[in-house]
Design an enzyme around this catalytic site. Structure first.
Site, mmCIF file in Angstrom:
data_model
loop_
_atom_site.group_PDB
_atom_site.id
_atom_site.type_symbol
_atom_site.label_atom_id
_atom_site.label_comp_id
_atom_site.label_asym_id
_atom_site.label_seq_id
_atom_site.Cartn_x
_atom_site.Cartn_y
_atom_site.Cartn_z
ATOM 1 C CG ASN A 10 -1.849 1.235 1.605
ATOM 2 O OD1 ASN A 10 -1.839 1.986 0.384
ATOM 3 N ND2 ASN A 10 -2.249 1.366 2.581
ATOM 4 C CE LYS A 12 0.148 3.280 5.017
ATOM 5 N NZ LYS A 12 -0.005 3.389 6.239
ATOM 6 C CG HIS A 93 -5.990 2.058 5.084
ATOM 7 N ND1 HIS A 93 -5.495 2.554 6.147
ATOM 8 C CD2 HIS A 93 -4.809 0.855 4.836
ATOM 9 C CE1 HIS A 93 -4.386 2.327 6.529
ATOM 10 N NE2 HIS A 93 -3.890 1.147 5.745
ATOM 11 C CD GLU A 95 -2.897 5.351 6.892
ATOM 12 O OE1 GLU A 95 -3.007 5.436 5.593
ATOM 13 O OE2 GLU A 95 -2.077 4.859 7.466
ATOM 14 C CD GLU A 164 -3.565 -2.748 7.445
ATOM 15 O OE1 GLU A 164 -2.394 -2.991 6.884
ATOM 16 O OE2 GLU A 164 -4.287 -1.915 6.989
ATOM 17 N N GLY A 170 2.491 1.769 10.923
ATOM 18 C CA GLY A 170 3.253 2.931 10.805
ATOM 19 C C GLY A 170 4.085 3.225 12.122
ATOM 20 C CB SER A 209 5.101 -2.177 11.860
ATOM 21 O OG SER A 209 4.592 -0.805 11.995
#
Ligand code: PEP
Length: 249
Positions: A10, A12, A93, A95, A164, A170, A209
């Site tokens: 991904n 992003k 996702h 985010e 996730e 991250g 991660s």
């Protein structure tokens, strides 16, 4: 059921023309691991160039609108993604669930529209740190999955679920293999409850991660059918060893 592994990157909001060399390098190296499915989900505007740069390599999007077309300024439909050459898309996702306030019903509609159009789908779920620390991770994530999954098993083989944990994305923090095993087992039961035997054919990826140094251990964990990789998918030097680890695991 043993499923072939899927390792999806991904990117992003990273990636312009000058990054296509990395994509070419990843695509070329992925050819050395024919038992692993590899894909890169790039920014929508880069999809067509990415497809041209690496013909035959799976390029995906990071989001899709549920409608076929219409007055949805700034959005992109499944048909448009397919037209640009994408073969899959991420939906839900964390985010986007956070910054765009996407709710489960919307994620479900996106997954349904994408699957119906012929795109593969990676549907993301995951708990917050607060939920994990309160001992509610399993309950929260299985509830989230049940509410985000399409009702009918349309093309279940084209669907993957990515677990996730939000606190692992991250951050350099990774869920323990025991926690991943427990969560993936619960997600598998949820998928079989929804889709019957076809639920065993849905791949469950871990994301958060993943790096060359921890990938092998994660891929050896039961019920881990691949990974969704953010930061470490940007450079071939990081991503290719993760693909290699999936080939071993
Ligand atoms: C992600 O963006 O889905 C992700 C898992 O990111 P990272 O690998 O950087 O934690």
């Amino acid at each position: 059921m043993t499923l072939s592994k899927l390792v999806a990157g991904n990117w992003k909001m990273h990636g312009v023309s000058s990054d296509l060399d990395e994509l070419r390098a990843i695509s070329a190296a992925a050819g050395d691991y024919p038992g692993v499915d590899v894909a890169l989900c790039v920014p929508a505007v880069l999809i067509e160039r990415a497809v041209r740069a690496a013909p035959g390599f799976a390029i995906g999007a990071q989001d899709v609108h549920h409608a076929e077309k219409g007055a949805h300024t700034g959005n992109v439909s499944a048909h448009m993604l397919l037209d640009a050459g994408a073969t899959l898309t991420i939906v839900g996702h964390s985010e986007r669930r956070d910054a765009q306030r996407e709710r489960n019903e919307e994620v479900r509609a996106k997954a349904k529209a994408a699957l119906a159009s012929g795109l593969g789908v990676i549907l993301c779920v995951g708990e917050s740190l607060e939920q994990r620390e309160a001992g509610r991770a399993l309950d929260c994530v299985t509830t989230q999955l049940a509410a985000s999954l399409p009702e009918t098993p349309e093309r279940p083989g084209s669907l993957a679920v990515a677990y996730e944990p939000i606190w692992a994305i991250g951050t350099g923090r990774v869920a323990s293999c025991d926690d991943i095993k427990e969560m993936h087992g619960a997600l598998r039961r949820c998928l079989v409850d929804r889709f019957g035997p076809a639920g065993s054919g849905v791949r469950i990826l871990y994301g958060g991660s993943v790096k060359p140094s921890n990938a092998a251990e994660i891929f050896r964990t039961p019920d881990v059918d691949g990974a969704l990789v953010g930061g470490a998918s940007l450079k071939a030097a990081d991503f290719v060893p993760i693909i290699a680890a999936a080939a071993q695991g």
